[in-house]
Write a protein that holds these residues in place. Structure first.
Motif, PDB file in Angstrom:
ATOM      1  N   ARG A 120       0.853  -1.176   0.000  1.00 37.72           N
ATOM      2  CA  ARG A 120       0.000   0.000   0.000  1.00 37.72           C
ATOM      3  C   ARG A 120       0.897   1.236   0.000  1.00 37.72           C
ATOM      4  N   GLU A 121       0.340   2.348  -0.411  1.00 36.37           N
ATOM      5  CA  GLU A 121       1.091   3.602  -0.334  1.00 36.37           C
ATOM      6  C   GLU A 121       1.385   3.924   1.129  1.00 36.37           C
ATOM      7  N   PRO A 122       2.517   4.577   1.398  1.00 39.85           N
ATOM      8  CA  PRO A 122       2.821   4.959   2.784  1.00 39.85           C
ATOM      9  C   PRO A 122       1.725   5.844   3.364  1.00 39.85           C
ATOM     10  N   ILE A 123       1.537   5.725   4.669  1.00 40.14           N
ATOM     11  CA  ILE A 123       0.505   6.497   5.354  1.00 40.14           C
ATOM     12  C   ILE A 123       1.152   7.471   6.326  1.00 40.14           C
ATOM     13  N   ALA A 124       0.403   8.504   6.692  1.00 38.15           N
ATOM     14  CA  ALA A 124       0.915   9.500   7.633  1.00 38.15           C
ATOM     15  C   ALA A 124       1.013   8.902   9.026  1.00 38.15           C
ATOM     16  N   ALA A 125       1.937   9.446   9.814  1.00 38.78           N
ATOM     17  CA  ALA A 125       2.057   9.015  11.202  1.00 38.78           C
ATOM     18  C   ALA A 125       0.762   9.329  11.946  1.00 38.78           C
ATOM     19  N   PRO A 126       0.361   8.479  12.876  1.00 36.76           N
ATOM     20  CA  PRO A 126      -0.904   8.714  13.579  1.00 36.76           C
ATOM     21  C   PRO A 126      -0.863  10.002  14.396  1.00 36.76           C
ATOM     22  N   VAL A 127      -1.966  10.688  14.410  1.00 37.25           N
ATOM     23  CA  VAL A 127      -2.122  11.913  15.195  1.00 37.25           C
ATOM     24  C   VAL A 127      -3.193  11.663  16.236  1.00 37.25           C
ATOM     25  N   VAL A 486       3.083   1.062   5.520  1.00 43.00           N
ATOM     26  CA  VAL A 486       4.291   1.625   6.118  1.00 43.00           C
ATOM     27  C   VAL A 486       4.042   3.097   6.445  1.00 43.00           C
ATOM     28  N   ILE A 487       4.459   3.503   7.641  1.00 41.51           N
ATOM     29  CA  ILE A 487       4.279   4.892   8.063  1.00 41.51           C
ATOM     30  C   ILE A 487       5.337   5.768   7.395  1.00 41.51           C
ATOM     31  N   ALA A 531       4.084  -3.278   6.554  1.00 42.73           N
ATOM     32  CA  ALA A 531       3.373  -2.244   7.306  1.00 42.73           C
ATOM     33  C   ALA A 531       4.097  -1.999   8.623  1.00 42.73           C
ATOM     34  N   GLY A 532       3.801  -0.839   9.233  1.00 45.43           N
ATOM     35  CA  GLY A 532       4.373  -0.513  10.532  1.00 45.43           C
ATOM     36  C   GLY A 532       5.211   0.752  10.468  1.00 45.43           C
ATOM     37  N   PRO A 533       5.882   1.077  11.547  1.00 46.53           N
ATOM     38  CA  PRO A 533       5.956   0.363  12.829  1.00 46.53           C
ATOM     39  C   PRO A 533       4.693   0.555  13.687  1.00 46.53           C
TER      40      PRO A 533
END
Length: 565
Positions: A120-127, A486-487, A531-533
């Motif tokens: 998957r495309e990288p995702i933003a760090a959780p807020v 992946v973040i 995926a992760g971390p």
């Protein structure tokens, strides 16, 4: 780490009920700080294609091939890598060989044929997005906070995980809770620190690895009205020693012979149960029972508790009043059962509201005095074809219960008033597994089909609060919070291939050391990052694919050291 903070809100009568604030995700800045080390790995172009095949290495294979036993570290060390990574930097060279080395078997370590469907495309760090559940009554919630997460109450961070948490109703510096193994930890009024319960049926040094094997696991906690005494219900896991099953109470005066804990009732659900050989045989024809709910009288300093029992042989429930007193032989007597399915105190303690079937089998809502005298019938459910349960008298006036047309267990329930009118939609898609009222009767929690719903009284509004309450028995909350890719900025790229840098590394079904091991990797094996971390239990977990096409979670960093490079 995620912080769960029930804030105290004063209400009339100087009773304090918490406002529950759940912060299920990490602050962005905290994530960035934690992921800043080790330094970012070289990344591949973000095309999400398999990495180029790298030159294979040759490694000495242990005798017996891939299935040969592998030596592990000391078993009592809870690590997902069974050995720390070797130190970096120059190493002392071995002495010159005096004879030619013998030939050994070799193993080719393959790179990973990365599955495109996993990338998957990288995702933003959780807020952090606080989920605030504002109604009072955290004592009815069951949390899923593991030992690696923080639970904060009154500015104190509580370690060891939290499953049940009950604040003292009259002192903001006092509480009781169970940790992730079901053991009791408490801080009574006036105490400076939290303590672990070591009175009978426990003892100093009593330890268990999980709640599934804890024969003394606590499944319910309740404070007395004055906050001076604490009751708890022990329900052992099936197949374990059940001699401790039943209801106990703790009081601060330590008896020189019996300590500070006394048992109020023993459970005797089957003839083979251990307590059945201790309790005197009842004269009312009830030989098997199991406690399913405990409620202290709301009258100040009252020693009275209302217990609800399941009667397996009779296919119904019963209730009984038991007084908390320092009598080590009290639990050897059978309860004085009253044949009503459900009972709850009125908010002033002047009455007990009964519902379900009465002794004649009719479905009713009735009130009696605390000694079960002076019965006043509120509603005849049988006459209207209704099943009714868990009725209470609302402080704002009127009575409310849960029910439906038909027989017990015939389907989902709705909120009804004391005149038999339906006040809410039906809740969930099946009969409830449990119903628990908040202490002020403003809401009830209805558990059904793995979900938990808050029902507002008297308007009947229904909210699915499963994720807010984080209830382990109703939902796999940990899996729901896992990153699906992946973040971005974490130092990894989707499909990036790295090699195991420690002798043994477990690949698990979930990012927790309690989950099953899918595969054990050896030093030099390749993995592709999917995926992760994800931070949990003090580890930084990564979802990865192995060269054998296993997909699972591995601890990418342990004790600050990377396990893959």
């Amino acid at each position: 780490m995620p912080t769960y903070t029930p804030a105290l809100t004063p209400i009339p009568g100087e009773r304090y009920l918490p406002t529950l604030t759940v912060l299920p995700t990490l602050e962005y800045a905290e994530v960035q700080e934690l992921l800043a080390t080790p330094p970012p790995r070289p990344t591949l172009p973000v095309t999400w294609t398999p990495a180029p095949t790298l030159p294979p290495t040759r490694a000495i294979e242990p005798p017996g091939g891939d299935t040969a036993p592998i030596a592990t570290a000391t078993p009592d060390v809870d690590r997902d890598s069974q050995s720390r990574p070797p130190p970096s930097g120059p190493q002392r060279q071995p002495a010159a060989q005096t004879q030619a080395p013998t030939s050994t078997a070799t193993r080719v370590q393959s790179t990973v044929a990365v599955r495109q469907d996993l990338l998957r495309e990288p995702i933003a760090a959780p807020v952090s997005q606080p989920v605030i559940y504002t109604t009072s009554g955290a004592s009815v919630a069951t949390f899923t906070i593991g030992p690696g997460h923080a639970f904060t109450f009154g500015g104190v961070s509580l370690s060891g995980g939290t499953r049940l948490f009950v604040p003292n109703p009259h002192n903001p510096d006092s509480w009781a809770r169970t940790d992730h193994t079901g053991m009791l930890r408490y801080r009574p009024i006036g105490a400076a620190h939290e303590a672990v319960m070591t009175y009978s049926p426990w003892h100093v040094g009593f330890q268990v690895s999980s709640i599934e094997v804890n024969k003394n696991r606590i499944m319910e906690l309740d404070w007395s009205s004055d906050g001076q005494k604490l009751s708890f219900r022990i329900d052992p896991p099936p197949g374990t020693d059940d001699r401790s099953a039943g209801v106990y109470y703790w009081q601060p005066e330590i008896d020189p012979t019996h300590g500070a804990v006394f048992q109020l009732a023993r459970d005797c659900p089957t003839s083979n149960s251990g307590p059945c050989h201790i309790v005197r045989r009842p004269s009312n024809g009830v030989y098997h029972w199991k406690t399913i709910a405990v409620e202290w009288s709301p009258v100040w300093e009252s020693p009275q508790l209302l217990l609800t029992f399941e009667l397996p042989a009779k296919g119904r429930n019963a209730v009984a009043i038991i007084n908390a007193r320092r009598d080590p032989g009290q639990a050897n007597n059978p309860p004085d059962f009253k044949f009503y399915d459900y009972g709850h105190y009125s908010s002033n303690g002047e009455a007990i509201v009964l519902s379900g079937r009465d002794p004649s089998g009719r479905v009713i809502i009735s009130e009696v005095a605390p000694d079960f005298s002076g019965k006043n019938e509120i509603l005849d459910g049988s006459e209207r074809g209704l099943w009714l349960r868990n009725a209470v008298r609302h402080p704002g006036g009127g009575h409310f219960a849960f029910g439906r047309p038909g027989a017990p267990g015939s389907g989902p329930v709705a909120l009804y008033d004391g005149e038999g009118r339906q006040r809410s939609d039906f809740i969930g898609g099946a009969a409830p597994d449990d119903i628990r009222w908040f202490p002020d009767y403003s809401h009830a929690l209805v558990a059904t089909q793995g979900r938990q719903y808050a029902v507002s009284v008297p308007n009947g509004a229904i909210s699915d609060v499963t994720s807010s309450l984080n209830n382990l028995q109703l939902r796999d909350s940990e899996a729901a919070a896992l990153p699906e890719a992946v973040i971005r900025g974490s130092g990894y790229a989707p499909g990036q291939q790295l090699r195991v840098a420690v002798p043994i590394l477990n690949v698990r079904t979930q990012p927790t050391t309690d989950s099953a091991i899918l595969e054990q990797l050896r030093q030099g094996d390749y993995v592709a990052i999917i995926a992760g971390p994800h931070l949990n239990e003090g580890y930084r977990w990564l979802r990865a694919q192995t060269s054998r096409d296993t997909v699972g979670w591995l601890a990418g960093v342990i004790d600050g050291e990377p396990t893959i490079r």
